[in-house]
Design a protein around this motif. Structure first.
Motif, short mmCIF file in Angstrom:
data_model
loop_
_atom_site.label_atom_id
_atom_site.label_comp_id
_atom_site.label_asym_id
_atom_site.label_seq_id
_atom_site.Cartn_x
_atom_site.Cartn_y
_atom_site.Cartn_z
N ARG A 146 0.90 -34.46 3.94
CA ARG A 146 0.65 -33.09 3.50
C ARG A 146 1.81 -32.19 3.91
O ARG A 146 2.25 -31.35 3.13
CB ARG A 146 -0.64 -32.57 4.12
N VAL A 147 2.29 -32.37 5.15
CA VAL A 147 3.44 -31.58 5.58
C VAL A 147 4.61 -31.84 4.63
O VAL A 147 5.29 -30.91 4.18
CB VAL A 147 3.84 -31.92 7.03
N ALA A 148 4.83 -33.10 4.30
CA ALA A 148 5.94 -33.45 3.40
C ALA A 148 5.78 -32.74 2.06
O ALA A 148 6.75 -32.23 1.50
CB ALA A 148 5.99 -34.97 3.19
N ARG A 149 4.54 -32.66 1.58
CA ARG A 149 4.30 -31.97 0.30
C ARG A 149 4.70 -30.50 0.41
O ARG A 149 5.36 -29.97 -0.48
CB ARG A 149 2.83 -32.07 -0.10
N THR A 150 4.32 -29.84 1.50
CA THR A 150 4.67 -28.42 1.63
C THR A 150 6.18 -28.26 1.72
O THR A 150 6.71 -27.21 1.39
CB THR A 150 4.03 -27.75 2.87
N LEU A 151 6.87 -29.30 2.16
CA LEU A 151 8.33 -29.20 2.29
C LEU A 151 9.03 -29.54 0.98
O LEU A 151 10.25 -29.65 0.94
CB LEU A 151 8.82 -30.13 3.41
N GLY A 152 8.25 -29.74 -0.06
CA GLY A 152 8.87 -29.93 -1.37
C GLY A 152 8.79 -31.34 -1.93
O GLY A 152 9.38 -31.61 -2.96
N ALA A 153 8.07 -32.24 -1.26
CA ALA A 153 8.00 -33.61 -1.75
C ALA A 153 6.89 -33.75 -2.79
O ALA A 153 5.79 -33.23 -2.60
CB ALA A 153 7.75 -34.57 -0.59
N SER A 154 7.18 -34.46 -3.87
CA SER A 154 6.15 -34.78 -4.84
C SER A 154 5.26 -35.86 -4.23
O SER A 154 5.62 -36.45 -3.22
CB SER A 154 6.80 -35.30 -6.12
N PRO A 155 4.09 -36.13 -4.82
CA PRO A 155 3.24 -37.19 -4.26
C PRO A 155 4.01 -38.51 -4.12
O PRO A 155 3.89 -39.20 -3.11
CB PRO A 155 2.11 -37.30 -5.28
N SER A 205 8.76 -41.69 1.13
CA SER A 205 9.57 -41.35 2.30
C SER A 205 8.76 -41.28 3.59
O SER A 205 9.33 -41.31 4.68
CB SER A 205 10.29 -40.01 2.08
N GLN A 207 7.28 -38.91 -3.78
CA GLN A 207 8.27 -38.79 -2.70
C GLN A 207 7.62 -38.86 -1.32
O GLN A 207 8.17 -39.45 -0.39
CB GLN A 207 9.05 -37.48 -2.84
N ALA A 208 6.44 -38.23 -1.19
CA ALA A 208 5.75 -38.28 0.10
C ALA A 208 5.34 -39.71 0.42
O ALA A 208 5.45 -40.17 1.56
CB ALA A 208 4.51 -37.37 0.07
#
Lengths: 264, 352
Positions: free
Chosen positions: A165-174, A180, A176-177
């Motif tokens: 979820r943090v990754a998503r807020t930082l701009g990652a698509s599902p 990565s 990419q999250a």
């Protein structure tokens, strides 16, 4: 102070458990001990043995890769989502472990046989399952996929979903999250699941022999030599397979060991 | 970095048997809003819904006037910091901070420059090559802040960011948050159950209790003039004040409020907040000659009789609230509008 005595119960349990351990170790060691290095080398020198072993390793690897491509996404879904019938799906994945493997082979034959639905459907693509390598692959896949899917699911489930979820807020698509964060963090579990599945596939006999007696995988070769020529003929190939399995097993233990590093 | 203006329009947050009443709330650009509520009041859910990590069951969200209700989280430009940091364990500190920059396709050189600037701002330069598992709580939370700030969020969402830290670190990081807000001016929504955080950090405070948004206002309004008994009961009587400290040189300092000054233990200088528990404030009809260093005369503005205890508000000004037993209330025969004396020890003043 009185010295602490070991509890008699502990001694009893250790003795009982020790018997069981001996039961595992002794036959394996005995087999390895019964074959001279020269006999092992001679077996390795035979084309038939080398072909069988190579085929076994390859077929199981292909099965593992197929399960990687389909089973890891499934494992991720199971770890991250709740949906109706989830428990059923989880149960279904483990069914091949409890079904007699020869019965599994029969079931596969019913679907993938020359005149069966899927067999006929895939025949134009050049895929033949009876007495052919694809048959060996699906037999191995069927009986061993649970090892990979379960390990991957446990690996994903152990990761806090809030990391993604943090990754998503930082701009990652599902994607990419997943790619990565979830995948690298679950990688050890997936890798050990792959090794476990590969090792399980290598040793498959029951399902394989129903679909494809030929080309011969190593376990079938061991069986054939034992049937045709007796124990002494089967022994070197058996010893070779035990050695290969042990090597995979050592590899597995190495991947599942916790990485070095301080942990809070 | 400039802040975004956020508007919640009848936003409904629900999760397996848990639900909040539809929330309507406007947060002006650059505001530091603190949402206070007890643990388990659904505060995290609100933040996750604002960030787009959860689908609202109803209602709308607007950021700078544009509706974002259906926008995926990666396109909202909100920074999120969880109580337990949630650093990516497989990446170094620098890689953690650069994560969002990478997603935005910044070149390596630019990423490094930004990471170094953020690390300098938060005082974590020496940690850049470390792994998250080796960091202390305070260090990890600074890294989490840097990681969130790296993407220049229009909205910074902080979920109990200080609650997992030890008291000294909490105090230091509270200062960091205040400075960041002053320096960068972004909109911050910070949820907590800690009233001190709400009082010291918030431009505005929203009180959430039992699934309801009860009051929104400045910290003074919420803590001094609760708009309902529910809020009053929940925030409690705090006797919260803000003032300027001046050391006296004898182990004490004077804290100057607008109209009076209060003696406090310890020598310090600068802006400070203080609270006095109502049971520490003694009430009497006659001037008190006691060891209490602080005594004032004031007028009773309100009496709230709660059975065994009674709360008496005395305007000096400012208004102090004292709690006495119901019996002493009757014995003293106190009435609203009467003059009384209040007193409290310097050691009863809690500075924060």
């Amino acid at each position: 102070m009185r010295r602490r005595r070991t509890e008699p119960l502990t001694v009893l349990f250790a003795a009982l458990g020790g018997l069981l351990l001996l039961f595992i170790a002794a036959p394996l060691l005995w087999t390895l001990g019964a074959v001279s290095p020269a006999a092992l080398m001679a077996a390795l020198g035979e084309g038939e043995v080398r072909r069988a072993i190579t085929l076994t390793l390859w077929a199981s690897l292909v099965a593992t890769v197929l399960a990687l491509l389909t089973g890891v996404p499934l494992a991720y879904l199971l770890a991250r989502h709740d949906f109706p019938g989830k428990r059923f799906v989880e149960g279904l994945i483990d069914v091949p472990i409890v079904v007699p493997h020869s019965a599994a082979g029969i079931a596969l034959l019913l679907l993938f046989g020359r005149e069966a639905i899927v067999g006929r459907l895939l025949a134009p693509l050049g895929l033949r399952f009876v007495a052919a390598v694809p048959g060996i692959v699906i037999a191995m896949l069927f009986v061993s996929l649970a090892f990979l899917v379960d390990a991957a699911r446990d690996g994903f489930a152990a990761i806090d979903p809030r990391l993604e979820r943090v990754a998503r807020t930082l701009g990652a698509s599902p994607w990419q999250a997943f790619r990565s964060i979830a995948l690298p963090l679950a990688w050890r579990s997936i890798l050990s699941g792959m090794l476990m599945m590969w090792a399980r596939g290598l040793s498959e006999f029951g399902a394989v022999i129903i679909l494809a007696y030929h080309p011969m995988v190593a376990p079938v070769l061991i069986f054939e030599r034992f049937e045709a020529y007796g124990l002494d003929a089967a022994l070197p190939v058996a010893a070779l397979m035990i050695l290969i399995s042990l090597a995979v097993f050592v590899l597995l233990r190495m991947t599942t060991r916790r990485p070095e590093g301080r942990v809070r | 970095m400039s802040g975004g203006a956020l508007r919640l329009e009848a936003l409904e947050v629900r999760l397996e048997g848990f639900r909040l009443a539809p929330l309507t709330l406007a947060v002006e650009a650059g505001t530091y809003l603190v949402i206070v509520g007890p643990t388990g009041a659904g505060k995290t859910l609100i933040l996750e819904t604002i960030a787009g990590l959860r689908r609202p069951a109803g209602g709308q969200l607007f950021l700078d006037g544009a509706e974002i209700t259906a926008l995926p989280p990666e396109r909202r430009q909100t920074g999120f910091v969880y109580q337990d940091y949630l650093l990516f364990p497989h990446l170094t500190v620098a890689e953690n901070i650069a994560y969002g920059l990478r997603r935005r396709g910044l070149r390596r050189r630019e990423r490094e420059t930004r990471v170094e600037a953020l690390a300098a701002m938060l005082g974590i330069e020496p940690l850049l090559d470390r792994r998250p598992a080796t960091l202390s709580g305070g260090e990890a939370q600074r890294v989490a802040l840097a990681r969130a700030l790296a993407v220049e969020p229009r909205l910074l969402l902080l979920d109990e960011p200080l609650s997992a830290l030890d008291p000294a670190t909490r105090l230091r990081l509270r200062g960091v948050l205040a400075r960041l807000h002053d320096a960068l001016g972004m909109t911050i929504i910070h949820v907590t159950h800690d009233f001190e955080e709400a009082f010291t950090l918030g431009d505005r405070v929203a009180v959430i209790h039992e699934g309801q948004l009860l009051q929104v206002g400045t910290p003074e309004e919420v803590f001094r003039r609760p708009n309902s008994e529910q809020v009053a009961r929940f925030v409690g009587v705090q006797n919260l004040f803000r003032g300027r400290l001046q050391p006296l040189g004898d182990g004490y300092s004077r804290l100057h409020l607008d109209d009076i000054s209060i003696t406090v233990v310890g020598e310090a200088e600068g802006e400070a907040h203080l609270s006095i528990r109502p049971e520490e404030i003694v009430l009497s009809r006659e001037p008190l000659h006691s060891s209490a260093r602080n005594s004032f005369r004031g007028r009773i503005t309100a009496i709230e009789d709660r059975g065994t205890l009674a709360y008496v508000a005395v305007e000096v000004p400012p208004v102090f609230t004292s709690v006495i037993t119901h019996r002493s209330l009757e014995e003293m025969g106190l009435r609203v509008g009467e003059e009384v004396h209040i007193a409290f020890k310097a050691s009863a003043v809690h500075l924060f």
